[in-house]
Design a protein around this motif. Structure first.
Motif, short mmCIF file in Angstrom:
data_model
loop_
_atom_site.label_atom_id
_atom_site.label_comp_id
_atom_site.label_asym_id
_atom_site.label_seq_id
_atom_site.Cartn_x
_atom_site.Cartn_y
_atom_site.Cartn_z
N UNK A 83 45.82 33.49 46.34
CA UNK A 83 46.20 34.89 46.25
C UNK A 83 45.42 35.79 47.19
N UNK A 84 44.09 35.62 47.36
CA UNK A 84 43.32 36.64 48.09
C UNK A 84 43.45 36.52 49.60
N UNK A 85 43.40 37.67 50.24
CA UNK A 85 43.32 37.73 51.69
C UNK A 85 41.88 37.80 52.14
N UNK A 86 41.63 37.72 53.45
CA UNK A 86 40.24 37.74 53.94
C UNK A 86 39.52 39.04 53.62
N UNK A 87 40.25 40.16 53.59
CA UNK A 87 39.59 41.43 53.28
C UNK A 87 39.09 41.49 51.85
N UNK A 88 39.88 41.00 50.89
CA UNK A 88 39.45 41.00 49.49
C UNK A 88 38.27 40.07 49.28
N UNK A 89 38.32 38.88 49.89
CA UNK A 89 37.19 37.94 49.76
C UNK A 89 35.92 38.52 50.37
N UNK A 90 36.07 39.19 51.53
CA UNK A 90 34.90 39.80 52.17
C UNK A 90 34.34 40.94 51.32
N UNK A 91 35.21 41.71 50.68
CA UNK A 91 34.75 42.81 49.84
C UNK A 91 33.99 42.29 48.63
N UNK A 92 34.48 41.24 47.99
CA UNK A 92 33.79 40.69 46.82
C UNK A 92 32.44 40.11 47.23
N UNK A 93 32.41 39.36 48.34
CA UNK A 93 31.15 38.76 48.80
C UNK A 93 30.13 39.81 49.18
N UNK A 94 30.56 40.84 49.92
CA UNK A 94 29.62 41.90 50.32
C UNK A 94 29.16 42.71 49.12
N UNK A 95 30.04 42.95 48.16
CA UNK A 95 29.67 43.74 46.99
C UNK A 95 28.62 43.02 46.15
N UNK A 96 28.77 41.70 45.98
CA UNK A 96 27.83 40.99 45.13
C UNK A 96 26.55 40.63 45.86
N UNK A 97 26.64 40.12 47.07
CA UNK A 97 25.46 39.56 47.72
C UNK A 97 24.78 40.53 48.68
N UNK A 98 25.43 41.65 49.01
CA UNK A 98 24.78 42.68 49.82
C UNK A 98 24.49 43.93 49.01
N UNK A 99 25.39 44.27 48.06
CA UNK A 99 25.23 45.48 47.26
C UNK A 99 24.81 45.18 45.83
N UNK A 100 24.64 43.89 45.48
CA UNK A 100 24.06 43.46 44.20
C UNK A 100 24.93 43.84 42.99
N UNK A 101 26.24 43.87 43.15
CA UNK A 101 27.14 44.13 42.03
C UNK A 101 27.56 42.80 41.41
N UNK A 102 27.28 42.59 40.13
CA UNK A 102 27.72 41.34 39.50
C UNK A 102 29.24 41.32 39.36
N UNK A 103 29.77 40.12 39.13
CA UNK A 103 31.22 39.97 39.11
C UNK A 103 31.86 40.68 37.93
N UNK A 104 31.14 40.82 36.82
CA UNK A 104 31.77 41.51 35.69
C UNK A 104 31.96 42.99 35.98
#
Length: 545
Positions: free
Chosen positions: A194-215
């Motif tokens: 389902x996900x495109x590269x932009x959505x995957x990049x946003x989730x990765x940057x949000x968690x591992x660069x901005x420290x937002x957990x997945x929940x």
């Protein structure tokens, strides 16, 4: 009719009989000495417990910065003359016998409002006046426009989700109604996913660069009407990490080519229901910080606190060079063969004296002032390098010259004083342990003086580990050991992007698209894709009809 019960009082306790004092004067003197030694021992133990309690309370509730005023101890006359043990304190002239007074700090630049970036899109909102409002009160004529005044206001619009519809047209022969053809299936980051590269990049940057957990990301996407479970996003991040594994492996190979490495570790809790149901295990996340010629940050996860992780990364890969780290005994076996050379960290040395400043303020503050002089030399060298726009060997030559001219004198005088003071303090006291640490690691701590390429401390590695420490307050632990390995790969990517001032989202999105088309690029191509050489793709110009 009530009956009063009389209870006999308990027998009075016998008064303790004091032992008779001896009449022998010499024996009395001996007893006094024994009592004084016992009292002194008890007082030392009490001071040690009080020191530990104060240190624990300061770590829990006190400020984290280890700052002090080097002139503060001598504002109090009792601290200038005697230390806490009653001994004569060292004269404060030791602070200025070889160096000039501390220069005044440069004035900070102002903090006014900065202009908004010119690349931001502008929406022009005009506020005209009606004809009735433009009538001149003097002559009654209608005022005409002769100029305009623009006031810019920064606003925000929530990020938007969109759906890419990949439409594949089908073609068939009109005569025989056969030979059906269609456009090929477009390449996807996750096959049939389902996900495109932009959505995957946003989730990765949000968690591992901005420290937002997945929940939290789950709730954020829910505000846009998209229901994505955290388990689904976790599986996506594991897939992205596997795609990036060759990239991080190449970064690790480049880091091992460094002349000097910084390394450190922090705890990385993870779950393993089979080994420890209902509780987390304590793993370690290592950081390997490459030098300026190999500017990459590589994280590596180890399941325990042993030296297995650092051995697999350095010793098993035959690393040769300088290793800047703290004096933990986990590193000792690396320096025995001579291929890896230890460089000490003055920040760790300083911390021991900072923790001893309450129990022995005069000695501790004197050493803290000396270490401050060492960092003033480093600041002077940095300013000289920046003003002269020096790089590479020229910058190293400046640092080496200033260290030999100024820092060497400070270090020599400091160690002479430490050797003189060590017999005067208790070995197990905080100041005694601090002096023993500095003397025991003298060779490693003074090694940076011999080469301008080396650093005075291990701060680069410790500051990089803040990516883990800050995120750990949000996501608490890794779900599995595999999740911690996924985090190590993606932390390596986002941390290196941060080191090179690159937008982590843009880099991850572009690299996902490239790796989707070329899953196993040759090493020379992959080297050009690393963050130090990566360039964002040029925007595609719109095509006319």
């Amino acid at each position: 009719m009530s009956t009063d019960v009389v209870v006999d009082p308990p027998p009075a306790a016998a008064d303790p009989v004091s032992p008779p004092l001896p009449n022998d004067l010499a024996l009395c003197h001996t007893m006094i000495l024994e009592l004084l030694q016992a009292l002194n021992k008890e007082q030392c133990e009490r001071e040690g417990l009080q020191q530990r309690l104060d240190q624990l309370l300061r770590r829990l509730y006190g400020p984290k910065a280890e700052r002090f005023d080097p002139h503060q101890p001598w504002l109090l006359p009792e601290l200038a003359n005697t230390d806490t043990n009653g001994a004569t304190a060292v004269a404060p002239t030791l602070l200025t016998d070889t160096d000039a007074p501390t220069p005044a700090k440069p004035k900070r630049a102002g903090h006014g409002r900065k202009p908004l970036p010119a690349g931001l899109p502008r929406r022009r909102i005009e506020h005209p006046l009606s004809e009735a409002q433009r009538v001149c009160p003097c002559c009654g004529e209608v005022c005409r426009k002769f100029g305009e005044e623009i006031r810019e206001q920064l606003d925000y619009q929530p990020a938007s989700l969109f759906v890419n519809q990949h439409v594949r047209f089908k073609y068939a022969c009109p005569t025989c109604h056969d030979h059906v053809v269609a456009a090929p299936v477009p390449v996807a980051v996750i096959d049939k996913g389902l996900p495109g590269p932009g959505l995957l990049a946003q989730i990765a940057a949000s968690k591992y660069a901005d420290h937002l957990p997945l929940h939290r990301l789950e709730r954020i996407l829910g505000r846009h009407g998209i229901e994505l479970s955290r388990s689904t996003m976790c599986a996506w991040m594991a897939h992205v990490a596997e795609m990036f594994r060759p990239v991080v492996d190449l970064m690790a190979d480049q880091v091992r080519l460094s002349k000097m490495l910084h390394t450190d570790a922090t705890k990385m809790p993870y779950l393993d229901p089979e080994l420890a149901p209902g509780r987390s295990l304590s793993g370690q996340m290592w950081i390997y910080y490459g030098d300026r010629d190999h500017p990459f940050n590589v994280f590596d996860f180890c399941r325990d606190h042993s030296a297995a992780g650092i051995d697999a990364f350095l010793q098993d890969k035959s690393y040769r060079g300088y290793l800047n780290a703290d004096a933990h005994n986990v590193y000792d076996h690396l320096f025995t063969a001579g291929g890896i050379i230890e460089v000490g960290c003055w920040v760790h040395c300083r911390r021991h004296f900072f923790e001893a400043k309450d129990s022995d303020p005069t000695r501790a503050h004197l050493v803290l002032a000396r270490i401050r002089q060492l960092y003033e030399v480093e600041a002077e060298a940095k300013k000289f390098i920046v003003d002269g726009k020096l790089q590479g060997d020229d910058a190293d030559a400046v640092r080496f010259r200033l260290r030999q001219e100024k820092a060497l004198q400070v270090v020599t005088s400091l160690y002479q004083w430490l050797e003189q003071e060590q017999p005067k303090v208790l070995p197990k006291s905080p100041i005694g342990l601090a002096i023993a640490y500095a003397l025991r690691h003298r060779q490693a701590l003074t090694r940076y003086l011999s080469d301008g390429f080396l650093d005075v401390d291990n701060n680069p590695a410790e500051l990089t580990l803040r990516h883990i420490a800050v995120g750990r307050k949000n996501w608490l632990f890794a779900g599995r050991s595999r999740g911690a390995e996924t985090a190590a790969i993606l932390f390596s990517m986002t941390s290196t992007c941060h080191r090179h001032a690159i937008d982590a989202f843009a880099y991850i999105q572009d690299l996902l698209q490239r790796l989707a088309h070329v899953s196993q690029p040759p090493p020379e191509v992959l080297r050009e894709w690393l963050p130090d050489r990566w360039r964002p793709p040029r925007p595609v110009a719109p095509t006319g009809d």
